[in-house]
Design a protein around this motif. Structure first.
Motif, PDB file in Angstrom:
ATOM      1  N   PRO A 109      -0.107  -8.598  -0.951  1.00 46.28           N
ATOM      2  CA  PRO A 109       0.677  -7.364  -1.111  1.00 46.28           C
ATOM      3  C   PRO A 109       0.538  -6.446   0.105  1.00 46.28           C
ATOM      4  CG  PRO A 109      -0.700  -7.800  -3.043  1.00 46.28           C
ATOM      5  CD  PRO A 109      -1.149  -8.741  -1.973  1.00 46.28           C
ATOM      6  N   VAL A 110       1.547  -5.628   0.324  1.00 44.55           N
ATOM      7  CA  VAL A 110       1.566  -4.749   1.489  1.00 44.55           C
ATOM      8  C   VAL A 110       0.412  -3.754   1.453  1.00 44.55           C
ATOM      9  CG1 VAL A 110       2.888  -2.980   2.701  1.00 44.55           C
ATOM     10  CG2 VAL A 110       4.042  -5.005   1.805  1.00 44.55           C
ATOM     11  N   LYS A 111       0.203  -3.107   0.304  1.00 45.59           N
ATOM     12  CA  LYS A 111      -0.865  -2.109   0.208  1.00 45.59           C
ATOM     13  C   LYS A 111      -2.235  -2.734   0.438  1.00 45.59           C
ATOM     14  CE  LYS A 111       1.629   1.007  -2.909  1.00 45.59           C
ATOM     15  NZ  LYS A 111       1.617   1.678  -4.241  1.00 45.59           N
ATOM     16  N   LEU A 112      -2.425  -3.946  -0.057  1.00 39.62           N
ATOM     17  CA  LEU A 112      -3.710  -4.612   0.138  1.00 39.62           C
ATOM     18  C   LEU A 112      -3.931  -4.917   1.616  1.00 39.62           C
ATOM     19  CD1 LEU A 112      -6.264  -5.958  -0.926  1.00 39.62           C
ATOM     20  CD2 LEU A 112      -4.936  -8.049  -1.284  1.00 39.62           C
ATOM     21  N   MET A 113      -2.912  -5.357   2.318  1.00 38.37           N
ATOM     22  CA  MET A 113      -3.075  -5.673   3.739  1.00 38.37           C
ATOM     23  C   MET A 113      -3.438  -4.440   4.548  1.00 38.37           C
ATOM     24  SD  MET A 113      -0.222  -8.616   4.646  1.00 38.37           S
ATOM     25  CE  MET A 113       1.197  -7.769   3.947  1.00 38.37           C
ATOM     26  N   LEU A 114      -2.822  -3.309   4.256  1.00 40.19           N
ATOM     27  CA  LEU A 114      -3.167  -2.075   4.972  1.00 40.19           C
ATOM     28  C   LEU A 114      -4.603  -1.669   4.679  1.00 40.19           C
ATOM     29  CD1 LEU A 114      -2.299   0.256   6.782  1.00 40.19           C
ATOM     30  CD2 LEU A 114      -1.432   1.425   4.741  1.00 40.19           C
ATOM     31  N   ALA A 115      -5.009  -1.776   3.410  1.00 40.00           N
ATOM     32  CA  ALA A 115      -6.386  -1.435   3.048  1.00 40.00           C
ATOM     33  C   ALA A 115      -7.377  -2.382   3.716  1.00 40.00           C
ATOM     34  CB  ALA A 115      -6.545  -1.474   1.529  1.00 40.00           C
ATOM     35  N   LEU A 116      -7.027  -3.665   3.794  1.00 34.73           N
ATOM     36  CA  LEU A 116      -7.923  -4.629   4.429  1.00 34.73           C
ATOM     37  C   LEU A 116      -8.079  -4.364   5.921  1.00 34.73           C
ATOM     38  CD1 LEU A 116      -6.947  -8.018   2.725  1.00 34.73           C
ATOM     39  CD2 LEU A 116      -8.950  -6.591   2.308  1.00 34.73           C
ATOM     40  N   GLY A 139       1.492  -7.754   8.907  1.00 33.83           N
ATOM     41  CA  GLY A 139       2.082  -7.982   7.596  1.00 33.83           C
ATOM     42  C   GLY A 139       2.561  -6.702   6.942  1.00 33.83           C
ATOM     43  N   THR A 140       1.766  -5.643   7.085  1.00 25.89           N
ATOM     44  CA  THR A 140       2.155  -4.349   6.510  1.00 25.89           C
ATOM     45  C   THR A 140       3.445  -3.836   7.130  1.00 25.89           C
ATOM     46  OG1 THR A 140      -0.170  -3.804   6.108  1.00 25.89           O
ATOM     47  CG2 THR A 140       1.405  -1.981   6.147  1.00 25.89           C
ATOM     48  N   PHE A 141       3.483  -3.821   8.462  1.00 29.71           N
ATOM     49  CA  PHE A 141       4.655  -3.285   9.152  1.00 29.71           C
ATOM     50  C   PHE A 141       5.874  -4.171   8.941  1.00 29.71           C
ATOM     51  CE2 PHE A 141       7.463  -2.600  12.744  1.00 29.71           C
ATOM     52  CZ  PHE A 141       7.456  -1.215  12.889  1.00 29.71           C
ATOM     53  N   GLY A 142       5.682  -5.481   9.011  1.00 23.98           N
ATOM     54  CA  GLY A 142       6.811  -6.392   8.875  1.00 23.98           C
ATOM     55  C   GLY A 142       7.496  -6.279   7.523  1.00 23.98           C
ATOM     56  N   HIS A 143       6.725  -6.258   6.450  1.00 25.20           N
ATOM     57  CA  HIS A 143       7.320  -6.158   5.119  1.00 25.20           C
ATOM     58  C   HIS A 143       7.946  -4.787   4.888  1.00 25.20           C
ATOM     59  CE1 HIS A 143       6.171 -10.029   3.373  1.00 25.20           C
ATOM     60  NE2 HIS A 143       5.027  -9.928   4.054  1.00 25.20           N
ATOM     61  N   ALA A 144       7.294  -3.732   5.411  1.00 24.64           N
ATOM     62  CA  ALA A 144       7.873  -2.394   5.257  1.00 24.64           C
ATOM     63  C   ALA A 144       9.192  -2.291   6.025  1.00 24.64           C
ATOM     64  CB  ALA A 144       6.876  -1.342   5.742  1.00 24.64           C
ATOM     65  N   LEU A 145       9.235  -2.822   7.234  1.00 22.84           N
ATOM     66  CA  LEU A 145      10.464  -2.770   8.024  1.00 22.84           C
ATOM     67  C   LEU A 145      11.555  -3.641   7.392  1.00 22.84           C
ATOM     68  CD1 LEU A 145      11.781  -1.676  10.601  1.00 22.84           C
ATOM     69  CD2 LEU A 145      10.949  -3.708  11.808  1.00 22.84           C
ATOM     70  N   HIS A 146      11.173  -4.761   6.834  1.00 21.72           N
ATOM     71  CA  HIS A 146      12.147  -5.632   6.174  1.00 21.72           C
ATOM     72  C   HIS A 146      12.761  -4.940   4.958  1.00 21.72           C
ATOM     73  CE1 HIS A 146      13.966  -9.368   4.752  1.00 21.72           C
ATOM     74  NE2 HIS A 146      13.476  -9.090   3.555  1.00 21.72           N
ATOM     75  N   ALA A 147      11.948  -4.201   4.221  1.00 26.21           N
ATOM     76  CA  ALA A 147      12.471  -3.486   3.056  1.00 26.21           C
ATOM     77  C   ALA A 147      13.417  -2.368   3.472  1.00 26.21           C
ATOM     78  CB  ALA A 147      11.308  -2.922   2.237  1.00 26.21           C
ATOM     79  N   TRP A 148      13.168  -1.765   4.648  1.00 30.00           N
ATOM     80  CA  TRP A 148      14.008  -0.658   5.106  1.00 30.00           C
ATOM     81  C   TRP A 148      15.276  -1.159   5.777  1.00 30.00           C
ATOM     82  CZ3 TRP A 148      14.541   1.253  10.409  1.00 30.00           C
ATOM     83  CH2 TRP A 148      15.297   2.430  10.483  1.00 30.00           C
ATOM     84  N   ASN A 149      15.131  -2.177   6.656  1.00 30.43           N
ATOM     85  CA  ASN A 149      16.287  -2.714   7.373  1.00 30.43           C
ATOM     86  C   ASN A 149      16.050  -4.205   7.634  1.00 30.43           C
ATOM     87  OD1 ASN A 149      18.370  -3.390   9.151  1.00 30.43           O
ATOM     88  ND2 ASN A 149      18.285  -1.435  10.235  1.00 30.43           N
ATOM     89  N   PRO A 150      16.536  -5.077   6.779  1.00 34.14           N
ATOM     90  CA  PRO A 150      16.293  -6.522   6.929  1.00 34.14           C
ATOM     91  C   PRO A 150      16.783  -7.076   8.262  1.00 34.14           C
ATOM     92  CG  PRO A 150      17.192  -6.019   4.769  1.00 34.14           C
ATOM     93  CD  PRO A 150      17.316  -4.770   5.568  1.00 34.14           C
TER      94      PRO A 150
END
Length: 682
Positions: A362-369, A402-413
């Motif tokens: 998950p995105v939140k877990l990757m940022l925390a890790l 992973g955090t940035f990639g998934h967040a950017l994909h959700a905003w602009n695929p």
């Protein structure tokens, strides 16, 4: 009976001592025979035809030997680390990390077990830190930390010398630290261990300082190339890691390549890539570069956070008035507390990188890790534990990617059609930003994943992230360029002097006393008495230079003469005269002054017929002053560019304390390092 027993023991000890002497003599004889054989091969006609000289040939041959030894050393270190990890992590904690599919292709990528015994998560890292601290404190204090800085320091300041015991101590301490769950990697330890092997071989064969430096760095390259399955990355590592800018140690590239290739080829454990990325990961269109450019900017503050947390923690532990081994135990306990919440941070974490690459976190877990890994690594290595920073940096970069990639994909695929690609790019970009090795990590990540499909975004992110991170660096012992390295002090002098011209240095307004060739000794003495010069050119009727004499020559001529009228100026002069022209460089002028052991040389203008007219004098002092001024201006320009003027001065002021062997691990050394870190941050 007691007397007979004592005599028997004495004879037994004498026998054992003689056997040890025989073994030592046999080893020395073997090395001498090997060195003699290499020398004969190096001096053969065939070898001299292809190589410029026996010294160069000897280095190339020995780099292959260093690579061969490093291959088996790296394998031994890897097996020891695997055994300790199985004993402590799997059997002790009940923790089974997910597989890195390149290293464990037969395992299910979803097969992992989080720690079952919470108390073991606290106890084992603490014991590991305690044991590591005792070993390092007792046997080799320079083996503390991540190891790469020690190798860089050995190259710049210690002529490549590493104590023979350091590889043993570093290997054992690192196996204990990482095997008990320490948040550290294999890169620093194997670099220092294999570099120590190269230094030891150079010492046994009594090689020069230059050759020892080369073999030391060849060992580091060989260890990296073997244990990370990255021969080209290992070769580039030694050439690039020494400097914090784009400077490269060109002289290491060929021998380091030989050592790395030999080590990779002879590595007895299975080869191949470490990670297996999804097959469809690739660079699609130029539009995606916008996302990668934003990602490079995103990495910069986290790189700053990592470096400052890392050295801030080290400085904090340095201020604590406790035994060294107690500090390392506290660092292990701190790691255990972090691991209770995030057990993913224990060890190198390659399995979790693989899961992030597969899009299974998950995105939140990757940022925390990513944040937890920064804290855990700082606690373990900052307290004095032994382990590398390459694997933790890859972990942090992967989780941030992973955090940035998934967040950017959700905003602009359209900007991030494959968010998993950012995991791979983040591994490279983050380490390039903090360690200042953009080429090395680019190649290593490609070799470790077996994929070059993302090389365009890798290049972009590495360069941009490093360019924006010039104010901090993970390896403190890096210097900006060869000009700042004592290893190249003489070469820098020549390089600077070759760029300066005589016309820019000699004083055209200085009075030159020209002596006619037909002048009598009385006239010469009258001119000399009214002059402040030391050297006097002798010229013909047209004013062209034909000879020169000094005050010393004149005094010699005055001894034993009967009549001053019997001697002319031409009789006192010496010729031919060594001269320089305004277009000559200062290196040429200094070489002339050194050959004749004189303080000044005439500066002449030469006409088409080859006749010389004196226009001035160039002194040795003027050359030295010009050199100092040029170096000061050059260093000021670099310091301004790097925005580290205080740090550069601090390194010079603290160099003696930081490089004294007897100061390793002492409070003074730690205080000096703390002060240097503070100046760097400013």
């Amino acid at each position: 009976m007691a007397e007979r027993q004592t005599g028997s023991d004495s004879q037994h000890s004498i026998g054992e001592s003689s056997k040890q002497d025989e073994r030592g003599s046999w080893i020395r004889a073997a090395f001498q025979w090997t060195a003699g054989t290499w020398q004969r091969v190096a001096q053969s006609a065939l070898v001299r035809y292809f190589f410029p000289g026996p010294v160069y040939t000897r280095v190339l041959l020995l780099s292959a030997v260093v690579g061969a030894v490093a291959a088996f050393v790296a394998a031994s270190f890897y097996l020891g680390l695997a055994g300790m990890s199985r004993l402590c992590l799997i059997d002790g904690m009940g923790y089974i990390e997910p597989p890195a599919l390149g290293e464990e292709p037969d395992r299910d990528p979803d097969q992992y077990v989080l720690p079952r015994r919470w108390w073991a998560v606290l106890v084992l890292p603490t014991l590991g830190g305690l044991v590591c601290g005792i070993i390092v404190w007792r046997f080799a204090p320079e083996a503390e930390g991540h190891g790469t800085d020690a190798v860089i320091r050995a190259f710049h300041h210690h002529a490549g010398y590493i104590r023979p015991r350091v590889p043993w101590v570093k290997g054992i301490a690192s196996v204990v630290t990482i095997g008990t769950g320490g948040s550290a990697g294999r890169e620093g330890p194997i670099a220092q261990i294999a570099a120590g092997v190269g230094s030891w071989i150079a010492g046994v064969l009594r090689l020069s300082d230059r050759e020892r430096r080369t073999l030391t760095m060849c060992g580091a390259s060989a260890g990296i190339g073997a244990i990370f399955h990255s021969p080209l990355g290992g070769a580039l590592f030694s050439a690039e890691v020494l400097y914090s800018t784009a400077a490269v140690e060109h002289g290491l590239i060929i021998p380091a390549t030989i050592a790395s290739v030999v080590a990779y080829s002879l590595y007895p454990l299975p080869h191949g890539r470490i990670f297996v990325p999804p097959e469809d990961l690739r660079y699609g269109s130029p539009v995606e570069l916008i996302g990668y450019l934003l990602f490079a900017v995103f990495l910069v503050p986290f790189g700053c956070l990592y470096v400052r947390t890392f050295y801030g923690t080290r400085d904090l532990f340095a201020k604590i008035r406790l035994p060294f081994w107690v500090k390392t135990a506290i660092g292990g306990l701190g790691l255990g507390l972090v691991a209770l919440l995030f057990p993913h941070v224990m060890g190198g974490g390659y399995g979790w990188i693989q899961r992030a690459m597969n899009g299974a976190l998950p995105v939140k877990l990757m940022l925390a890790l990513a944040v937890a890994k920064i804290i855990a690594t700082s606690l373990i290595i900052g307290s004095g534990g032994s382990g590398g920073v390459f694997a933790p940096s890859l972990f942090i970069g992967a989780m941030l990617g992973g955090t940035f990639g998934h967040a950017l994909h959700a905003w602009n695929p359209a900007l991030a059609p494959q968010p998993e690609a950012y995991v791979l790019v983040g591994m490279s970009g983050f380490f390039a930003a903090v360690a200042k090795v953009p080429l090395t990590v680019l190649v290593m990540v490609c070799e470790m994943t077996g994929s070059y499909s993302l090389i365009v975004p890798l290049m972009l992110v590495n360069v941009v992230a490093m360019s924006l991170s010039r104010r901090w660096q993970l390896y403190e012992e890096q210097v900006p360029s060869p000009a700042h390295s004592p290893a190249h002090a003489g070469e820098v002098v020549v390089d600077v002097l070759e760029r300066l011209r005589v016309r820019d240095v000699f004083d055209r307004g200085r009075r030159v006393d020209l002596i006619p060739a037909s002048a009598s000794l009385h006239d010469v003495l009258e001119i000399v008495a009214n002059s402040h010069n030391t050297y006097f050119p002798v010229v013909d009727r047209d004013g062209h230079l034909i000879g020169i004499f000094s005050l010393h020559d004149l005094r010699s001529a005055l001894l034993g003469i009967d009549s001053e009228d019997a001697i002319r100026a031409i009789d006192v002069a010496t010729f031919p005269v060594l001269t320089v022209t305004p277009d000559d460089d200062l290196s040429t002028a200094l070489r002339i002054l050194t050959q004749r052991n004189i303080e000044e040389v005439p500066v002449v203008e030469v006409d088409r017929e080859g006749r010389k007219r004196v226009v001035g004098f160039l002194s040795r002092r003027a050359i030295i002053n010009a050199y100092k001024q040029a170096v000061d201006q050059w260093r000021s320009a670099i310091a301004s560019q790097l925005k580290q003027p205080r740090a550069l001065q601090a390194e010079e002021n603290d160099a003696e304390l930081l490089t004294r062997p007897q100061a390793y691990g002492t409070r003074e050394r730690r205080a000096a390092r703390s002060e240097t870190s503070r100046r760097r941050r400013e």
